[in-house]
Design a protein around this motif. Structure first.
Motif: not given
Length: 470
Positions: A319-326, A334-343, A450-456
């Motif tokens: 949850a903290a990592a998701m908040a950091d992405v936002k 983080t919408d893409v993470i929810d969508q990947l979870g759904m699909l 998690v899935w996000a846009e940064g190099t790290a």
């Protein structure tokens, strides 16, 4: 909305290729962060068997019909978008030259983070019958400016190819000018009827180009009509990929291009990173011969990587990592993470682990001519399988030792045609221990990745060059 969703396309990345304004029925919707709203109830998505494939496809098509008006930093990195440009006297205009078989790039720094960045771009293969070269550059040096507390800057620049007639793009090579800064680049196309909207967006944005986390970041008609398509890309190790000379991306008259560059400052640390003035060399034919239009399709899998047993810290909490992405990329990052979870997981609790997988249902027939991988620095291996576990099972892409500095496309030995009801299984394997071993990451804070846009951060993305079945 099958015309927009052949395979579920998610994007972020790279690879010097082709691509462009194919008809709506064959247009990709690039996606690392899909811009579309999700059904509120994920629990009804089947997770196994043909039922899952059929119903997941229906849900995705329904989802794809809804526009998500939210923006992260004024853009979204994932919907395939395109651009515009002016070679003369327009904000963020491009500079260009015709029939330049080879472009000279500034010498990269010896401290560049990746071997693939450090080499000068290879000379282009000779032009084939009817082909020409055109090189377009960012109009002026750009100094990356990541958001506060971040190291990644996605910037979009308008380019104007000023093509005559209706040529086809048959190859390309992005030429990164500052190897220490350029993580990857994507070229998008804007259809002629949306060129004015794209130009206005550029002119109304202060500074050179505009910030575009998520996609090409175009408001108004260019995105509303979904007429912007991913047509070329570059990542370390990629060189020009040439397919059969009758395959290419249609370039309508007065269309525009947008070059999105992902700058990353991890390699330069606290030192000044300097500027960048990258360019792209386009290979195109005159469009007089019979051509088959190409498109770029994307498939994907989730990313749910816990900290290693030896690591600890506040960001090891998901949850903290998701908040950091936002915090770094915007409230809808983080919408893409929810969508990947759904699909990929039926909307159930994400399954953390070093191996991540997703069955991508095919919704429209297409013929695959080449494929390429994309992960970030923790990636270990990638595989794409067609209809696994069946009598017709086939491996389309197998990268057992993934190297961020070698994300080259692999032409198919023989083109492969897929049809509705087929499954493309995407599998990515990671090594989180690399975080302590790699110079680019060993000073970063341990985190649940998690899935996000940064190099790290990480991604699991398969990129396909395809065409309508013949």
């Amino acid at each position: 909305m099958a015309s927009r969703t052949r395979v579920h396309r998610r994007s972020c990345v790279m690879v010097a290729m082709l691509g462009a304004g194919v008809p709506p029925a064959h247009r990709p919707v690039a996606v690392v962060r899909p811009r579309l709203l999700l059904p509120q109830d994920y629990s009804e998505v089947p997770t196994t068997g043909a039922s899952r494939s059929r119903e997941a496809s229906d849900i995705v098509d329904a989802v794809m019909t809804k526009n998500d008006s939210r923006r992260a930093s004024g853009c979204r990195f994932w919907a395939a978008v395109a651009v515009v440009g002016m070679t003369v006297a327009v904000a963020s205009c491009s500079t260009g030259s015709d029939d330049a078989a080879e472009t000279k790039a500034a010498a990269p720094s010896a401290t560049g983070p990746h071997g693939g960045h450090a080499a000068s771009p290879p000379p282009a293969a000779p032009a084939r019958a009817g082909e020409h070269f055109k090189t377009l550059s960012i109009s002026a040096p750009y100094t990356p400016q990541p958001p506060a507390g971040a190291t990644d800057d996605y910037r979009c620049f308008i380019l104007d190819p000023q093509f005559e007639g209706t040529p086809y793009l048959t190859g390309s090579q992005v030429i990164p000018q500052n190897a220490d800064l350029v993580h990857h680049a994507i070229l998008f196309q804007v259809q002629p009827q949306n060129a004015a909207d794209a130009r206005k967006h550029d002119q109304d944005t202060p500074g050179q180009g505009w910030t575009c986390f998520g996609n090409a970041g175009l408001d108004g008609g260019a995105e509303r009509d979904d007429d912007a398509a991913w047509i070329a890309s570059w990542a370390p190790g990629t060189v020009e990929t040439l397919l059969a000379p009758n395959l290419g991306y249609k370039m309508p008259p007065k269309g525009l291009l947008v070059l999105q560059i992902h700058y990353n400052l991890l390699a330069v640390g606290d030192a000044a990173g300097g500027t960048d003035q990258s360019s792209i060399r386009l290979r195109y034919n005159d469009g007089k011969a019979a051509m088959t239009p190409l498109s770029t399709e994307l498939i994907f899998a989730p990313v749910e990587l816990p900290c290693t047993p030896a690591e600890s810290g506040p960001l090891c909490d998901r949850a903290a990592a998701m908040a950091d992405v936002k915090k770094r990329f915007g409230p809808d990052a983080t919408d893409v993470i929810d969508q990947l979870g759904m699909l990929c997981n039926g909307g159930k609790t994400p399954r953390p682990g070093l191996v991540q997988q997703c069955d991508n249902p095919v919704t429209t027939p297409l013929t695959i001519h080449a494929m390429g991988p994309h992960m970030h620095l923790l990636g270990k291996s990638m595989k794409v399988e067609l209809n696994p576990g069946t009598a017709t099972a086939q491996t389309l892409l197998d990268v057992p030792d993934y190297d961020f500095d070698n994300q080259a496309f692999q032409p198919m030995p023989d083109p492969v045609t897929v049809k509705p009801g087929d499954i493309l299984r995407m599998t990515c394997t990671y090594e989180t221990e690399r975080r302590k071993l790699l110079p680019q990451l060993n000073k970063t804070e341990p985190r649940f990745v998690v899935w996000a846009e940064g190099t790290a951060d990480e991604m699991c993305l398969g990129i396909m060059v395809s065409a309508p079945p013949q």
